[in-house]
Design an enzyme around this catalytic site. Structure first.
Site, PDB file in Angstrom:
ATOM      1  N   TYR A   2      14.691 -18.878  29.813  1.00 15.10           N
ATOM      2  CA  TYR A   2      15.517 -20.174  30.286  1.00 15.10           C
ATOM      3  C   TYR A   2      16.294 -20.007  31.212  1.00 15.10           C
ATOM      4  O   TYR A   2      16.798 -20.907  32.074  1.00 15.10           O
ATOM      5  CB  TYR A   2      16.037 -20.919  28.907  1.00 15.10           C
ATOM      6  CG  TYR A   2      16.279 -22.255  29.163  1.00 15.10           C
ATOM      7  CD1 TYR A   2      15.588 -23.327  29.090  1.00 15.10           C
ATOM      8  CD2 TYR A   2      17.688 -22.594  29.450  1.00 15.10           C
ATOM      9  CE1 TYR A   2      16.099 -24.583  29.454  1.00 15.10           C
ATOM     10  CE2 TYR A   2      18.085 -23.703  29.635  1.00 15.10           C
ATOM     11  CZ  TYR A   2      17.364 -24.696  29.884  1.00 15.10           C
ATOM     12  OH  TYR A   2      17.791 -26.169  30.061  1.00 15.10           O
ATOM     13  N   ARG A  31      -1.537 -45.418  56.795  1.00 21.78           N
ATOM     14  CA  ARG A  31       0.028 -45.129  57.433  1.00 21.78           C
ATOM     15  C   ARG A  31       0.449 -46.244  58.421  1.00 21.78           C
ATOM     16  O   ARG A  31       0.305 -45.932  59.489  1.00 21.78           O
ATOM     17  CB  ARG A  31       0.376 -43.851  57.808  1.00 21.78           C
ATOM     18  CG  ARG A  31       0.303 -42.750  57.053  1.00 21.78           C
ATOM     19  CD  ARG A  31       1.582 -42.614  56.009  1.00 21.78           C
ATOM     20  NE  ARG A  31       1.669 -43.266  54.645  1.00 21.78           N
ATOM     21  CZ  ARG A  31       2.389 -42.766  53.656  1.00 21.78           C
ATOM     22  NH1 ARG A  31       3.038 -41.592  53.736  1.00 21.78           N
ATOM     23  NH2 ARG A  31       2.492 -43.455  52.626  1.00 21.78           N
TER      24      ARG A  31
END
Ligand code: F0G
Length: 456
Positions: free
Chosen positions: A71, A381
């Site tokens: 972690y 696009r």
């Protein structure tokens, strides 16, 4: 000239879906004529995006097994931090889950309500985070970028006059930083020259304005400098990249493109104080500063990918493959954005389908027709992507109405490019038979993802 081939060989293969025309017709109808809504299991050659779609190398797959999933203080994080420092040259690095995670943190930390953030053309997520934090985006790219037919070696360049005018109008204190994209996605994958980067940096620094890069496709930009800018022809891409970053104070990075991985990103900077404040926000939105939303194995793969991305043979092939597709279309008279960019070939749908009104969504209609013809998936696009004006409620009407054929890195061979080119050519020959679309469902935000259409 001697022919050259891919600088890699294939170790693992993935079978492609080969649907009949009738099956594609059904899939297209089911998807509301929006290529974003087609299942990947119905797609033959997927040119929707180059984002997160790269093939990893055997060394990257090997590196996955070395992931340290601690972690805190992961060894894999140290390796990623070292790779970014080695290749990009920044002092501080913070991992994020992808590019927009870094954009969020940078925008929150640097923007105050009423600020202006100039940039060389917008990108959807980048502008969204700037606006969410109360800034106005101001486009300061050179005019040439808005004309798809104009040849210019560095169409991504910043117009210093436009920047000066903005500073004159609003004052330098209202500009927390300038965002320089290398290369410019929405302009067709166009690069910025080293000269322009140098000038912009010195000018901004003289006024106390920071320069932050959107480094998403920075290696492709470095390759164009090597090819096109005097004095760089004999330098390695890795050296050019280091010099580019020396003209910035930091960057946001979507690792899903030039870092050759499927997920990940980072925020990097040289300033100690900004770094300290960024560490505080990264834990709120992403995770510990030693993983930031990535698994240890993802950080290992990205560290390895960063080193592989600056291999001169790799990047020459990468840009060469995009050009191989684009040149075939140019040779046959198909209207595409010139010059051919770094990650994609953009069809100029306004020129391709001059019989359609903009309100009939020519680029959307062309992308749908391409899928129907061959199972090649591209992306609109244009007017659909540009959304509506917040104040008037009218469609934004960008000058560019494009279909993007985006090439994933190391995934397809040039035979796949030939299939895509043949399909575009056959549509071009019968272009007058391609009809427009009407929008039957329009989502309120980022409508291009989920909008649905039907033939007019
Ligand atoms: N900046 C640029 C220039 C991009 O092209 C993208 C993503 C981002 C930032 C955001 O990065 O996706 O990792 O959060 N472009 C993808 C595309 C989605 O298809 O062009 P992200």
């Amino acid at each position: 000239e001697r022919r050259s081939a891919e600088p890699f060989k294939i170790k693992t293969v993935e079978a492609l879906a080969m649907l009949s025309r009738q099956e594609r017709e059904e899939a297209l109808k089911k998807a509301g004529y929006n290529t974003f809504l087609i299942d990947s299991s119905d797609v033959y050659i997927d040119l929707l995006t180059d984002s997160g779609t790269s093939a990893m190398s055997d060394r990257q797959w090997g590196a996955l097994m070395m992931g340290d999933e601690a972690y805190a203080g992961s060894k894999s994080w140290k390796r990623l931090e070292k790779a970014v420092r080695d290749v990009y040259g920044y002092k501080h690095v913070l991992p994020t889950h992808q590019g927009r995670g870094a954009e969020n943190i940078l925008s929150q930390l640097k923007i105050k309500h009423g600020d202006y953030v100039p940039g060389n053309m917008y990108f959807t997520t980048t502008r969204a985070h700037q606006e969410l934090n109360g800034a106005s985006f101001v486009d300061i790219i050179i005019d040439e970028a808005h004309d798809p037919t104009l040849e210019h070696p560095f169409k991504g360049n910043i117009d210093l006059k436009k920047l000066e005018n903005l500073i004159y109008e609003v004052g330098a204190e209202k500009i927390p930083y300038i965002c320089v994209a290398v290369t410019v996605n929405m302009a067709g994958g166009q690069p910025v020259s080293m000269k322009n980067l140098r000038e912009v940096y010195h000018f901004c620094k003289s006024l106390g304005i920071d320069v932050m890069f959107d480094a998403t496709r920075c290696v492709e930009n470095a390759y164009f400098i090597k090819e096109r800018e005097k004095g760089y022809e004999n330098k390695s891409v890795s050296n050019i990249l280091k010099e580019m970053f020396s003209y910035s104070d930091g960057c946001t990075m979507s690792g899903k493109k030039d870092c050759l991985v499927n997920i990940g990103g980072f925020l990097a900077m040289n300033d100690d104080e900004l770094y300290a404040r960024s560490r505080e926000l990264v834990v709120v939105y992403e995770g510990m500063p030693s993983y930031g939303g990535m698994a240890g194995r993802d950080m290992e793969a990205m560290a390895q990918g960063i080193y592989e991305s600056v291999d001169d043979h790799y990047i020459a092939h990468r840009i060469g493959q995009v050009r191989y597709l684009g040149q075939q279309l140019i040779d046959q008279g198909v209207p595409i954005v010139r010059p051919i960019g770094g990650h994609a070939v953009y069809l100029d749908a306004k020129e391709f389908l001059p019989h359609l009104q903009l309100e009939e969504f020519p680029a959307q209609a062309l992308a749908a027709a391409l899928y129907l013809d061959s199972g090649v998936r591209a992306m609109e696009r244009g007017i659909v992507s540009a959304g509506r004006d917040q104040k008037t409620g009218q469609h934004n009407k960008p000058k560019l109405e494009l279909v993007r054929l985006t090439i994933p890195r190391r995934v397809y061979t040039n035979n796949h490019m030939d299939v895509a080119a043949d399909s575009v050519l056959s549509l071009f020959q019968k272009r007058h038979a391609i009809n427009g679309l009407k929008m039957v469902y329009e989502p309120p935000a980022l409508r291009f993802f989920n909008a649905r259409f039907s033939p007019v």
